[in-house]
Design an enzyme around this catalytic site. Structure first.
Site, PDB file in Angstrom:
ATOM      1  CG  HIS A  41      -1.952  -1.012   1.238  1.00 41.67           C
ATOM      2  ND1 HIS A  41      -3.003  -0.980   2.125  1.00 41.67           N
ATOM      3  CD2 HIS A  41      -2.134  -2.130   0.476  1.00 41.67           C
ATOM      4  CE1 HIS A  41      -3.792  -2.013   1.909  1.00 41.67           C
ATOM      5  NE2 HIS A  41      -3.283  -2.730   0.914  1.00 41.67           N
TER       6      HIS A  41
ATOM      7  CD  GLU B  73      -1.934   4.189   3.284  1.00 37.67           C
ATOM      8  OE1 GLU B  73      -3.092   4.372   3.682  1.00 37.67           O
ATOM      9  OE2 GLU B  73      -1.642   3.412   2.345  1.00 37.67           O
TER      10      GLU B  73
ATOM     11  CB  CYS C 280      -1.888   1.596   6.286  1.00 39.07           C
ATOM     12  SG  CYS C 280      -1.489   0.787   4.708  1.00 39.07           S
TER      13      CYS C 280
END
Length: 144
Positions: free
Chosen positions: A48, A50, A81
């Protein structure tokens, strides 16, 4: 947030869900690291935006702690995250669109509200929310 949006647009152009993130030193306004989703490209469900930005910032700074740094992300962080944000000790999270289905900050499990959460950053949602939501809507309408 400009760096996060640039990364989101680049992710969308690669065929990834258009989410971007940037780690910023608030004292200097320097973008320490930025990336967009790369789950398909890397064949990695943890890739992801992040997570990638946190990993790059930690490597650049030579520390697993990003205390005092800000995270800008175009979509509300998911629970995975949010956990990484807490462990990295990020000071502030600024996010764009809410994610009622997959969010982990202001929706879903609300990771930072649990008493076992090691570190709770300041959270500011809705920053560029319309632009972020439009990016996502446009991306998914092209898939359907």
């Amino acid at each position: 947030m400009r760096a996060a949006f640039a990364q989101a647009e680049a992710a969308g152009a690669r065929g990834e869900v258009p989410v971007g993130a940037a780690i910023v030193d608030p004292a200097t306004r320097e973008v320490i690291a930025a990336d967009g989703n790369r789950t398909l490209e890397l064949k990695d469900p943890t890739a992801h935006a992040e997570m990638l930005a946190i990993r790059a910032a930690a490597a650049k700074l030579g520390s697993e702690r990003l205390a005092g740094h800000d995270l800008y992300v175009t979509l509300e962080p998911c629970p995975m995250c949010a956990g990484a944000i807490s462990f990295a000790r990020i000071a502030r999270v600024y996010y764009g669109a809410e994610d009622p289905k997959g969010g982990g900050v202001d929706h879903g499990p609300r990771v930072f509200s649990h008493p076992t959460c090691h570190h709770v950053p300041e959270v500011y949602g809705g920053i560029g929310a319309l632009r972020a939501a439009d990016l996502l809507r446009s991306f998914f309408s092209g898939k359907r």
